[in-house]
Design an enzyme around this catalytic site. Structure first.
Site, PDB file in Angstrom:
ATOM      1  N   GLY A 152      24.586  12.783 -80.730  1.00 23.34           N
ATOM      2  CA  GLY A 152      24.202  13.724 -81.769  1.00 23.34           C
ATOM      3  C   GLY A 152      24.198  13.115 -83.162  1.00 23.34           C
ATOM      4  O   GLY A 152      23.867  11.938 -83.355  1.00 23.34           O
ATOM      5  N   SER A 153      24.631  13.898 -84.149  1.00 28.28           N
ATOM      6  CA  SER A 153      24.437  13.535 -85.559  1.00 28.28           C
ATOM      7  C   SER A 153      25.211  12.316 -86.011  1.00 28.28           C
ATOM      8  O   SER A 153      24.922  11.771 -87.081  1.00 28.28           O
ATOM      9  CB  SER A 153      24.795  14.722 -86.452  1.00 28.28           C
ATOM     10  OG  SER A 153      23.894  15.792 -86.251  1.00 28.28           O
ATOM     11  N   VAL A 154      26.220  11.872 -85.257  1.00 29.82           N
ATOM     12  CA  VAL A 154      26.927  10.656 -85.671  1.00 29.82           C
ATOM     13  C   VAL A 154      26.015   9.433 -85.576  1.00 29.82           C
ATOM     14  O   VAL A 154      26.355   8.361 -86.099  1.00 29.82           O
ATOM     15  CB  VAL A 154      28.198  10.437 -84.830  1.00 29.82           C
ATOM     16  CG1 VAL A 154      29.238  11.498 -85.129  1.00 29.82           C
ATOM     17  CG2 VAL A 154      27.877  10.395 -83.348  1.00 29.82           C
ATOM     18  N   MET A 155      24.849   9.572 -84.946  1.00 29.74           N
ATOM     19  CA  MET A 155      23.887   8.470 -84.884  1.00 29.74           C
ATOM     20  C   MET A 155      22.984   8.420 -86.109  1.00 29.74           C
ATOM     21  O   MET A 155      22.286   7.422 -86.325  1.00 29.74           O
ATOM     22  CB  MET A 155      23.027   8.602 -83.624  1.00 29.74           C
ATOM     23  CG  MET A 155      23.777   8.444 -82.322  1.00 29.74           C
ATOM     24  SD  MET A 155      24.462   6.793 -82.084  1.00 29.74           S
ATOM     25  CE  MET A 155      22.975   5.844 -81.786  1.00 29.74           C
ATOM     26  N   LYS A 156      22.976   9.468 -86.915  1.00 31.75           N
ATOM     27  CA  LYS A 156      22.052   9.518 -88.047  1.00 31.75           C
ATOM     28  C   LYS A 156      22.250   8.373 -89.037  1.00 31.75           C
ATOM     29  O   LYS A 156      21.263   7.807 -89.535  1.00 31.75           O
ATOM     30  CB  LYS A 156      22.148  10.868 -88.739  1.00 31.75           C
ATOM     31  CG  LYS A 156      21.533  12.002 -87.917  1.00 31.75           C
ATOM     32  CD  LYS A 156      21.751  13.369 -88.549  1.00 31.75           C
ATOM     33  CE  LYS A 156      21.122  14.472 -87.688  1.00 31.75           C
ATOM     34  NZ  LYS A 156      21.420  15.827 -88.165  1.00 31.75           N
TER      35      LYS A 156
END
Length: 569
Positions: free
Chosen positions: A303-307
């Protein structure tokens, strides 16, 4: 005149003895000679021809080659604190054919062993035709001696070693366990079995017919203890991380969770905690979920921790910089057959704003402007879809599909952390590239004598800019504000991911994540927190995982004597 004449009686003479026939005499002599010959021959055979065999048989009943147990190597943390040690124990065994049938002695033996008399009799009956059976394995020397003091015929002792784990459940999944024969079965105990296992010795001894030692005759081979293993783990940080993780899982009624803390400069894993766990010193009633080292073996959509990582690829493309502004109105967009949404309409956002608001629209619009597969290419350089190469049994490679014939929705999804799977360890390793001037440090579970040179994967200027952008995502008033650490500058990103099942994404079932770096002025620690399916009402990563990051990282910085940042924002 002779006497015979004077008496007038003529004496009777004995009949003459018949002479022994020559044939019978010769036969007797022959038989005697044959008997003496056979006796002499048998003596010669026993003393000359059969002597080695007979001597071997005699020795087998008195001389024994005993095994000298070798203790397993010790596992310690990076500071020499013991995490796994071998302690001497005694195994009691019996020859069922020598055990007394007397009920009183059997009852005394059963009580000393701590078993029921019926159970003991049943086992003795089952092994009645054999010469060996275990009575009880791995007893303390004191308890075993109480049994031996009964002097019951047919009961013998054998010295062995048993593994003991001082930290108990705190390091269970990482260390693994050994079996009753002291051989590694899980975790690092299995991975380093050849190194940790000792080489047993041998000695020649003289024993009586009951197997009791009479004399130690000769040392044939010395026992060689196993090698020690020094881990990268800091036991102080491990205890603290486990305590905070367990408290958070309990507070949020979650299924479990993971904390991974890495040294940003070397890639050494300083702490790796899992929930649920188990006590390796007492494995009765183990929850099977607690056996897995989820930080290495299990994978999930991040999820968003990859952004931040996707944004690094976008900035490296040269098409965008940290001042680029993206219009995310009206807060949703249709791509292929899917609708991508933000929590609300954020309007125009710069790069820092996209991360702070965790805008899926902003990330999607940026990545769809690019023609080259820069995002998946960077993901691969960061180690996703590949083995972490820690040597841990069952470590997962995760999944990173090759960008072949991807649809526009797939390009968008991978930019905000969907469509791939990673482990918590892989994620922490990837974040070291942001913390370490663009150089990714491969993870190590062992203490390194010299730090790895790492692998340059992100341009240093981009890594510096990204670190400052991520710092703005944990300022007061942002979704990641609960990750802040008093006295230190922190950079990080939260994430909230819907869990999948065989039928697709599940409703109201989430994973809460936070990945961060501290201190920003001189990064020392990378920490990843994942809480699985929190049910306590809160489920966003900023509300559930970020506070765990704050407590774990703050305590670690102070324990490691890291000075506060020169400038605290």
């Amino acid at each position: 005149m002779s006497t015979e004449v004077r008496s007038g009686v003529t004496p009777r003479r004995p009949p003459p003895m018949a002479p022994m026939g020559g044939l019978r005499y010769g036969l007797v002599l022959l038989l005697v000679a044959i008997g003496l010959g056979l006796l002499g021959g048998r003596i010669a055979i026993l003393h000359v021809i059969d002597r080695p065999f007979l001597q071997g048989q005699g020795d087998a009943r008195t001389l024994r080659t005993d095994t000298i147990s070798a203790h397993r190597g010790m596992i310690t943390d990076r500071n020499g604190e013991p995490l796994a040690i071998s302690t001497p124990v005694v195994t009691l065994w019996a020859n069922p054919q020598e055990l007394p049938v007397d009920s009183i002695q059997r009852l005394m033996l059963a009580r000393a062993l701590g078993v029921e008399l019926d159970a003991l009799n049943e086992r003795v009956g089952r092994y009645g035709e054999r010469e060996f059976m275990y009575l009880r394995r791995q007893m303390t020397p004191e308890a075993a001696q109480r049994v031996l003091d009964l002097r019951i015929p047919g009961v013998y002792a054998q010295n062995e070693y048993k593994r003991y784990y001082p930290a108990g459940e705190v390091t269970a999944q990482l260390l693994g366990v050994t079996n009753v024969d002291d051989a590694g079965q899980e975790g690092l105990e299995l991975a380093y079995q050849p190194h940790l296992a000792g080489t047993p010795g041998q000695r020649r001894v003289l024993k009586d017919r009951r197997g009791r030692l009479v004399r130690d005759l000769q040392l044939l081979r010395e026992a060689r203890p196993g090698g020690d293993l020094t881990l990268s783990i800091d036991q102080r940080l491990q205890y603290m991380a486990y305590r905070e993780l367990k408290a958070a899982v309990t507070e949020h009624e979650a299924d479990g969770g993971v904390v991974v803390m890495m040294d940003a400069r070397s890639g050494e894993v300083l702490a790796m905690a899992n929930q649920p766990s188990y006590n390796p010193n007492n494995r009765a009633g183990i929850d099977p979920r607690g056996l897995r080292n989820q930080a290495i073996v299990d994978v999930f959509e991040p999820g968003s921790v990859m952004k931040p990582l996707a944004m690094a690829a976008i900035m490296e493309s040269g098409r965008f910089d940290r001042d680029t502004v993206v219009d995310t109105s009206p807060g949703w967009m249709r791509i292929d057959r899917f609708t991508i949404r933000d929590i609300r309409n954020y309007g125009e956002l710069d790069m820092a704003g996209i991360l702070e608001k965790s805008s899926n629209i902003g990330m999607s619009k940026l990545v769809l402007e690019l023609d080259d597969p820069v995002v998946p290419d960077l993901y691969r350089r960061l180690g996703f879809g590949q083995s972490p190469e820690t040597g841990f049994p069952g470590e997962s490679t995760g999944s990173l599909p090759a960008p072949v014939r991807w649809s526009r929705s797939q390009w968008a999804a991978i930019s905000y952390g969907y469509g791939l799977s990673v482990s918590a360890l892989q994620l922490a390793s990837a974040y070291t590239a942001i913390a370490n001037d663009g150089v990714r440090m491969p993870p190590s579970l062992l203490r390194l004598s010299e730090p790895s040179s790492g692998m340059p994967v992100i341009e240093p200027d981009v890594a510096h800019d990204l670190l400052r952008i991520m710092e703005e995502s944990v300022q007061p008033g942002t979704g990641g504000r609960r990750a802040g650490v008093a006295g230190y500058r922190v950079a990080g990103k939260s994430g909230t991911v819907r869990k999948t099942s065989a039928s697709g994404y599940q409703q109201n079932v989430y994973r809460s994540l936070f990945a961060g770096i501290a201190p920003v002025s001189d990064p020392r620690i990378v920490t990843v927190v994942m809480i699985d399916h929190p049910r306590g009402g809160e489920y966003y990563g900023g509300a559930v995982a970020a506070p765990v990051f704050s407590r774990v990282t703050g305590n670690a910085l102070r324990l490691l004597d890291v000075p506060p940042d020169q400038r605290v924002r």
